[in-house]
Design a protein around this motif. Sequence first.
Motif, PDB file in Angstrom:
ATOM      1  N   LYS A 160      -4.015   3.550 -14.987  1.00  0.00           N
ATOM      2  CA  LYS A 160      -4.858   2.428 -14.609  1.00  0.00           C
ATOM      3  C   LYS A 160      -4.060   1.537 -13.655  1.00  0.00           C
ATOM      4  CE  LYS A 160      -7.608   2.470 -18.771  1.00  0.00           C
ATOM      5  NZ  LYS A 160      -7.044   3.166 -19.867  1.00  0.00           N
ATOM      6  N   PHE A 161      -4.589   1.377 -12.456  1.00  0.00           N
ATOM      7  CA  PHE A 161      -3.936   0.557 -11.441  1.00  0.00           C
ATOM      8  C   PHE A 161      -5.054  -0.117 -10.631  1.00  0.00           C
ATOM      9  CE2 PHE A 161      -0.123   0.776  -8.277  1.00  0.00           C
ATOM     10  CZ  PHE A 161      -0.107  -0.599  -8.176  1.00  0.00           C
TER      11      PHE A 161
ATOM     12  N   GLU B  21       1.192   6.729  -6.951  1.00  0.00           N
ATOM     13  CA  GLU B  21       0.064   7.635  -7.205  1.00  0.00           C
ATOM     14  C   GLU B  21       0.442   9.086  -6.901  1.00  0.00           C
ATOM     15  OE1 GLU B  21      -2.829   5.738  -4.716  1.00  0.00           O
ATOM     16  OE2 GLU B  21      -3.493   4.382  -6.305  1.00  0.00           O
ATOM     17  N   ASN B  22       1.194   9.316  -5.843  1.00  0.00           N
ATOM     18  CA  ASN B  22       1.624  10.682  -5.502  1.00  0.00           C
ATOM     19  C   ASN B  22       2.634  11.231  -6.498  1.00  0.00           C
ATOM     20  OD1 ASN B  22       0.021  11.110  -3.234  1.00  0.00           O
ATOM     21  ND2 ASN B  22       1.493  10.144  -1.872  1.00  0.00           N
ATOM     22  N   ALA B  23       3.475  10.362  -7.041  1.00  0.00           N
ATOM     23  CA  ALA B  23       4.505  10.818  -7.988  1.00  0.00           C
ATOM     24  C   ALA B  23       3.902  11.325  -9.294  1.00  0.00           C
ATOM     25  CB  ALA B  23       5.498   9.686  -8.274  1.00  0.00           C
ATOM     26  N   ILE B  24       2.737  10.840  -9.658  1.00  0.00           N
ATOM     27  CA  ILE B  24       2.148  11.226 -10.947  1.00  0.00           C
ATOM     28  C   ILE B  24       0.908  12.093 -10.810  1.00  0.00           C
ATOM     29  CG2 ILE B  24       3.069   9.194 -12.119  1.00  0.00           C
ATOM     30  CD1 ILE B  24       0.122   8.109 -11.943  1.00  0.00           C
TER      31      ILE B  24
ATOM     32  N   MET C 233      -1.090  -7.848  -2.086  1.00  0.00           N
ATOM     33  CA  MET C 233       0.322  -7.481  -1.991  1.00  0.00           C
ATOM     34  C   MET C 233       0.976  -7.251  -3.353  1.00  0.00           C
ATOM     35  SD  MET C 233       1.622  -9.850   1.185  1.00  0.00           S
ATOM     36  CE  MET C 233       1.083 -11.404   0.509  1.00  0.00           C
ATOM     37  N   THR C 234       0.196  -7.347  -4.439  1.00  0.00           N
ATOM     38  CA  THR C 234       0.749  -7.132  -5.780  1.00  0.00           C
ATOM     39  C   THR C 234      -0.285  -6.449  -6.659  1.00  0.00           C
ATOM     40  OG1 THR C 234      -0.046  -9.251  -6.615  1.00  0.00           O
ATOM     41  CG2 THR C 234       2.183  -9.220  -5.678  1.00  0.00           C
ATOM     42  N   GLY C 235       0.215  -5.798  -7.698  1.00  0.00           N
ATOM     43  CA  GLY C 235      -0.681  -5.164  -8.651  1.00  0.00           C
ATOM     44  C   GLY C 235       0.060  -4.750  -9.907  1.00  0.00           C
ATOM     45  N   ARG C 236      -0.665  -4.693 -11.024  1.00  0.00           N
ATOM     46  CA  ARG C 236      -0.117  -4.255 -12.304  1.00  0.00           C
ATOM     47  C   ARG C 236      -0.723  -2.907 -12.646  1.00  0.00           C
ATOM     48  NH1 ARG C 236       2.989  -7.653 -14.461  1.00  0.00           N
ATOM     49  NH2 ARG C 236       3.008  -6.802 -16.537  1.00  0.00           N
ATOM     50  N   PHE C 237       0.094  -2.050 -13.277  1.00  0.00           N
ATOM     51  CA  PHE C 237      -0.407  -0.728 -13.650  1.00  0.00           C
ATOM     52  C   PHE C 237      -0.029  -0.418 -15.090  1.00  0.00           C
ATOM     53  CE2 PHE C 237       3.902   0.111 -12.197  1.00  0.00           C
ATOM     54  CZ  PHE C 237       4.387   1.015 -13.118  1.00  0.00           C
TER      55      PHE C 237
ATOM     56  N   ARG D 167       0.832  -1.207   0.000  1.00  0.00           N
ATOM     57  CA  ARG D 167       0.000   0.000   0.000  1.00  0.00           C
ATOM     58  C   ARG D 167       0.872   1.265   0.000  1.00  0.00           C
ATOM     59  NH1 ARG D 167      -4.710  -0.728  -2.130  1.00  0.00           N
ATOM     60  NH2 ARG D 167      -5.568  -2.673  -1.455  1.00  0.00           N
ATOM     61  N   ALA D 168       1.979   1.247   0.716  1.00  0.00           N
ATOM     62  CA  ALA D 168       2.887   2.410   0.733  1.00  0.00           C
ATOM     63  C   ALA D 168       3.501   2.630  -0.650  1.00  0.00           C
ATOM     64  CB  ALA D 168       3.972   2.210   1.789  1.00  0.00           C
ATOM     65  N   LEU D 169       3.920   1.551  -1.314  1.00  0.00           N
ATOM     66  CA  LEU D 169       4.481   1.678  -2.664  1.00  0.00           C
ATOM     67  C   LEU D 169       3.423   2.174  -3.648  1.00  0.00           C
ATOM     68  CD1 LEU D 169       6.630  -1.585  -2.859  1.00  0.00           C
ATOM     69  CD2 LEU D 169       7.463   0.776  -2.694  1.00  0.00           C
ATOM     70  N   ARG D 170       2.216   1.677  -3.521  1.00  0.00           N
ATOM     71  CA  ARG D 170       1.120   2.089  -4.393  1.00  0.00           C
ATOM     72  C   ARG D 170       0.825   3.578  -4.222  1.00  0.00           C
ATOM     73  NH1 ARG D 170      -3.362  -0.649  -6.800  1.00  0.00           N
ATOM     74  NH2 ARG D 170      -5.133   0.755  -6.933  1.00  0.00           N
TER      75      ARG D 170
END
Length: 180
Positions: free
Chosen positions: A81-82, A43-46, A88-92, A36-39
């Motif tokens: 799109k994420f 999101e904040n970077a873009i 614990m994983t996800g593709r964007f 969740r922190a990485l996600r």
Amino acid sequence: FVRPSVDGAIVPNQLYGGRLITLEGYVGAPTTAAYRALRRGLENAIKIKRTVDGTLQPILLKFTTMDDLNLQVDTYLKSFKFPDTGVMTGRFKLDLYSPNFNIDDQTLKLYTMGVFSGGGFAVPFGVPLDMSSLGDTTTVLPNAGNFSAYPVYRLYGPLDDPILTNQTTGESFSLNYTMA
């Protein structure tokens, strides 16, 4: 192309158009909290940012090519799109739009050139005698890329009526001014 700081505006483009940059990736972590922190970090970077007057701020995309070129380009978020499908994983998929066709080097190249100075004469001297202090200095500004680059010139005094000449094109810029 869509004009970056105006909602819904369409303008024609007869020059090189912008470039669409698509990034697809995977985010994963050993714990849900770390994921969740990485996600949130991505999101904040873009996220879309505006100045106080409402102008969109570009996102500076920096990257290194496979042949170790460090490049950068100003971009604007087109789509992101994420889907929130994993714990614990996800593709964007991230689509960025750069209105500038050029991709620039991350390193600013600085070339300093000295200005010819002098004058006077050696003894013995011939006649007629030239005691002017005029002269010129040639400095080569290499462009290792495959696109035109536009240098920024800064002049520091003392200078009298400086002239900058592009010896490739013959174009020149003269300043009829004495700088202290």
